[in-house]
Design an enzyme around this catalytic site. Structure first.
Site, PDB file in Angstrom:
ATOM      1  N   LYS A  68       0.808  -1.226   0.000  1.00  0.00           N
ATOM      2  CA  LYS A  68       0.000   0.000   0.000  1.00  0.00           C
ATOM      3  C   LYS A  68       0.845   1.283   0.000  1.00  0.00           C
ATOM      4  CE  LYS A  68      -4.090  -1.993   2.186  1.00  0.00           C
ATOM      5  NZ  LYS A  68      -5.069  -1.891   3.274  1.00  0.00           N
ATOM      6  N   ASP A 105     -10.405   2.219   2.515  1.00  0.00           N
ATOM      7  CA  ASP A 105     -10.491   1.474   3.782  1.00  0.00           C
ATOM      8  C   ASP A 105     -11.322   2.229   4.825  1.00  0.00           C
ATOM      9  OD1 ASP A 105      -9.074  -0.794   3.090  1.00  0.00           O
ATOM     10  OD2 ASP A 105      -7.132   0.004   3.742  1.00  0.00           O
TER      11      ASP A 105
HETATM   12  P1  NAP Z   1       0.680  -2.949   9.034  1.00  0.00           P
HETATM   13  O1  NAP Z   1       0.803  -1.687   8.246  1.00  0.00           O
HETATM   14  O2  NAP Z   1       1.711  -4.011   8.882  1.00  0.00           O
HETATM   15  O3  NAP Z   1       0.624  -2.479  10.585  1.00  0.00           O
HETATM   16  C1  NAP Z   1       0.862  -3.335  11.590  1.00  0.00           C
HETATM   17  C2  NAP Z   1       0.411  -2.726  12.938  1.00  0.00           C
HETATM   18  O4  NAP Z   1       0.229  -3.829  13.829  1.00  0.00           O
HETATM   19  C3  NAP Z   1       1.415  -1.798  13.569  1.00  0.00           C
HETATM   20  O5  NAP Z   1       0.764  -0.850  14.346  1.00  0.00           O
HETATM   21  C4  NAP Z   1       2.228  -2.765  14.452  1.00  0.00           C
HETATM   22  O6  NAP Z   1       2.843  -2.151  15.565  1.00  0.00           O
HETATM   23  C5  NAP Z   1       1.106  -3.653  14.946  1.00  0.00           C
HETATM   24  N1  NAP Z   1       1.566  -4.981  15.357  1.00  0.00           N
HETATM   25  C6  NAP Z   1       2.019  -5.985  14.563  1.00  0.00           C
HETATM   26  N2  NAP Z   1       2.319  -7.074  15.327  1.00  0.00           N
HETATM   27  C7  NAP Z   1       2.042  -6.734  16.613  1.00  0.00           C
HETATM   28  C8  NAP Z   1       2.128  -7.418  17.858  1.00  0.00           C
HETATM   29  N3  NAP Z   1       2.568  -8.680  17.923  1.00  0.00           N
HETATM   30  N4  NAP Z   1       1.751  -6.767  18.975  1.00  0.00           N
HETATM   31  C9  NAP Z   1       1.305  -5.499  18.924  1.00  0.00           C
HETATM   32  N5  NAP Z   1       1.199  -4.780  17.775  1.00  0.00           N
HETATM   33  C10 NAP Z   1       1.564  -5.402  16.640  1.00  0.00           C
HETATM   34  O7  NAP Z   1      -0.710  -3.665   8.780  1.00  0.00           O
HETATM   35  P2  NAP Z   1      -2.077  -2.955   8.367  1.00  0.00           P
HETATM   36  O8  NAP Z   1      -2.179  -2.822   6.901  1.00  0.00           O
HETATM   37  O9  NAP Z   1      -2.234  -1.725   9.187  1.00  0.00           O
HETATM   38  O10 NAP Z   1      -3.166  -4.073   8.790  1.00  0.00           O
HETATM   39  C11 NAP Z   1      -3.548  -4.264  10.132  1.00  0.00           C
HETATM   40  C12 NAP Z   1      -4.691  -5.255  10.204  1.00  0.00           C
HETATM   41  O11 NAP Z   1      -5.854  -4.723   9.586  1.00  0.00           O
HETATM   42  C13 NAP Z   1      -4.405  -6.581   9.497  1.00  0.00           C
HETATM   43  O12 NAP Z   1      -4.878  -7.624  10.318  1.00  0.00           O
HETATM   44  C14 NAP Z   1      -5.218  -6.502   8.225  1.00  0.00           C
HETATM   45  O13 NAP Z   1      -5.625  -7.776   7.785  1.00  0.00           O
HETATM   46  C15 NAP Z   1      -6.415  -5.674   8.691  1.00  0.00           C
HETATM   47  N6  NAP Z   1      -7.090  -4.935   7.581  1.00  0.00           N
HETATM   48  C16 NAP Z   1      -8.378  -5.236   7.303  1.00  0.00           C
HETATM   49  C17 NAP Z   1      -9.041  -4.542   6.287  1.00  0.00           C
HETATM   50  C18 NAP Z   1     -10.479  -4.869   5.970  1.00  0.00           C
HETATM   51  O14 NAP Z   1     -10.972  -4.445   4.916  1.00  0.00           O
HETATM   52  N7  NAP Z   1     -11.195  -5.567   6.830  1.00  0.00           N
HETATM   53  C19 NAP Z   1      -8.379  -3.550   5.552  1.00  0.00           C
HETATM   54  C20 NAP Z   1      -7.050  -3.266   5.876  1.00  0.00           C
HETATM   55  C21 NAP Z   1      -6.425  -3.973   6.890  1.00  0.00           C
HETATM   56  P3  NAP Z   1       4.339  -1.537  15.459  1.00  0.00           P
HETATM   57  O15 NAP Z   1       4.176  -0.188  14.852  1.00  0.00           O
HETATM   58  O16 NAP Z   1       4.801  -1.517  16.865  1.00  0.00           O
HETATM   59  O17 NAP Z   1       5.126  -2.490  14.577  1.00  0.00           O
END
Ligand code: NAP
Length: 276
Positions: A68, A105
């Site tokens: 993204k 989103d």
């Molecule tokens: P991302 O950019 O990789 O962000 C990851 C986030 O999760 C960061 O804030 C990270 O914290 C945190 N994190 C990862 N592992 C962790 C752990 N073990 N403990 C605590 N915090 C942790 O991912 P993203 O795109 O934001 O996606 C996040 C979630 O939203 C995913 O599960 C994705 O599938 C979901 N999502 C769903 C939709 C939908 O349409 N339903 C759309 C988009 C995303 P740090 O900054 O400390 O690394």
């Protein structure tokens, strides 16, 4: 069937994506003659995919993890909401050489919360996570006029950076500070922790009058939903948001708005069956 335009979801990995199924349903519903595939593109091949590869034949695409941010840097034009989120989940081809990036989103989440009739205005809200998904939902949430919006992240610096960008409307904190944060009316889990070890959250964050929404769904949402149910809160997973953001992308590409409700019902049924 003669196809008028080709679209795809592009990610790495992407085989698990429900987007092809969702868009096939939208195409059937609206009579639009489109094809929609899932294409695995590693980050290092993303720019060439569009410049010289199969991306040249696409009229648009959804972009998912981990592409993204790269998509934001690649496109020639950015919508306001994609610029604010610093992430693109929808690419629209303007002509042979130019691409536009958008982010659906946030509107997807807000529409799903509206469907659930879960209030935002005047409420105390918490977003957990500060990654791409969290960035995409902050502005649409703030636009609904919450009493406050706290953003908590494992790495507090990322939450602080977001607060600096969105201004004093956003209160940053570390996950470890949540024990002292009190109760929230709405808790939105937007971290990727559910895909791995899960999160340890204090019981004080929610109660029977709160609602708790996990952007993930299925296995990845299980830990958060179990925690929220133990607190007595109403819960939902991100399947509804997924369908709503897809509907908005479809509208951007085709100018026709599909009905997300039957597609959401179908996917919910299938998910429930797969967990039996
Ligand atoms: P991302 O950019 O990789 O962000 C990851 C986030 O999760 C960061 O804030 C990270 O914290 C945190 N994190 C990862 N592992 C962790 C752990 N073990 N403990 C605590 N915090 C942790 O991912 P993203 O795109 O934001 O996606 C996040 C979630 O939203 C995913 O599960 C994705 O599938 C979901 N999502 C769903 C939709 C939908 O349409 N339903 C759309 C988009 C995303 P740090 O900054 O400390 O690394």
């Amino acid at each position: 069937m003669t196809v008028d335009a080709r679209y795809a979801v592009v990610g790495h990995p992407v085989a698990h994506s429900l987007s092809p199924q969702i868009h096939a349903q939208f195409a059937r519903q609206t009579g639009e003659r489109v094809d929609y595939a899932a294409i695995d593109v590693p980050p290092e091949a993303f720019a060439d995919f569009w410049r010289t590869g199969p991306g040249r034949g696409l009229a648009g695409a959804n972009v998912t993890l981990p592409l993204k941010g790269l998509a934001r840097d690649l496109v020639d034009q950015l919508s306001e909401r994609a610029a604010e989120a610093a992430a693109v989940n929808t690419i629209i081809r303007l002509d042979q050489h130019r691409l536009r990036g958008d982010n659906t989103d946030g509107i997807g989440l807000v529409r799903d919360l509206e469907r659930l009739e879960w209030p935002l205005g005047g409420r105390r809200l918490l977003v957990i996570g500060a990654g791409g998904a969290a960035r995409g939902i902050l502005r649409p949430l703030l636009d609904r006029g919450p009493a406050s919006l706290t953003i908590a992240n494992r790495t507090p610096a990322r939450a602080i950076a977001l607060a600096a960008r969105f201004g004093s409307e956003l209160v940053p904190c570390a996950l470890t500070e949540l024990g002292a944060a009190g109760r929230f009316d709405g808790v939105i889990h937007a971290s990727a922790a559910g895909h791995a070890v899960g999160l340890e959250l204090p019981a004080t964050l929610a109660d029977k009058d709160s609602w708790c929404y996990d952007l993930s769904y299925g296995h990845a949402a299980r830990g958060f939903v179990t925690w929220a149910r133990a607190a007595g809160a109403r819960t939902a997973e991100g399947l509804g948001m997924l369908v709503e953001q897809a509907a908005e992308s479809f509208f951007l590409w085709r100018g026709v708005r599909p009905d997300p409700a039957p597609v959401h019902r179908l996917l919910s049924k299938e998910q429930a069956k797969s967990h039996e």
